[in-house]
Write a protein that holds these residues in place. Sequence first.
Motif, PDB file in Angstrom:
ATOM      1  N   LYS A   2      -4.134  -8.320   4.101  1.00  0.00           N
ATOM      2  CA  LYS A   2      -4.417  -8.618   2.696  1.00  0.00           C
ATOM      3  C   LYS A   2      -3.125  -8.891   1.929  1.00  0.00           C
ATOM      4  N   GLU A  28      -5.348  -3.956   5.715  1.00  0.00           N
ATOM      5  CA  GLU A  28      -4.445  -3.802   4.575  1.00  0.00           C
ATOM      6  C   GLU A  28      -3.217  -4.693   4.728  1.00  0.00           C
ATOM      7  N   HIS A  79       0.792  -1.229   0.000  1.00  0.00           N
ATOM      8  CA  HIS A  79       0.000   0.000   0.000  1.00  0.00           C
ATOM      9  C   HIS A  79       0.828   1.283   0.000  1.00  0.00           C
TER      10      HIS A  79
END
Length: 249
Positions: A107, A104, A93
């Motif tokens: 993931k 996040e 990210h």
Amino acid sequence: MFDLTGKVAIITGGSSGIGAAAARTFHQLGASVTIGDIQAEAGEALAAELGDRVRFSRLDVTKQDDWERTIDETEAAFGPVNVLVNNAGHSGHWKPASELTLEEFRKVCAINQEGVFLGMKLVLPSMIRAGGGSIVNNSSGYGLVGAANNLDYCASKFAVTGMTKAAAIEFAPSKIRVNSIHAGVVLTPMVRDTMASLGADGDVFIARMPLNRGADPSEIASVMAFLASEAASFMTGAAVPVDGGLTAQ
């Protein structure tokens, strides 16, 4: 280059970028290839283009059922799997750790780390039936060195580096070699999108490479083919930089 005649390979993330380049290279060198990806349209088109000895399987690397189906379908079409290229990945990210959410982080680790774990674990019986094989895990230059605002990606790729070494030791008695590749900037659609999202900061990616350019995906695929081939028969547990000099600094 290297002879892959008779090899049966699964390449994850094979619909585009490095994975697609690997599918082309492996097919050219004589392997039978299953392209595994969630990008079904692109994967099916590539399989149709390459033709004989290539098939597509929809594979979400975070799902055990998808892995089991893909391995079973590959065995039914080509025979036991003796090459696995764990290439599917998430670019991270690119934000400070203080702004990175747990969701996040999870993931990125689910795709980059858990996907590699599932692939290695679940392909093992097929490779044993094949009499041995080669697993190539696509880690990253940032699986060897750190980068600011990249904690999720670095965490997942350092994990791949460690899992590769552990699996290499564990799988050696079954004549299965396990190595990792550590690329620098590779000019794939995913990387181009990441650089574009960072604006001018994206130039930093290239500036970190002593060769002062990004790699073509085929330059990574050729090293994957080497590691999959018998030319690398005494290599296991290696972390192989293909990074334009990034980790030499």
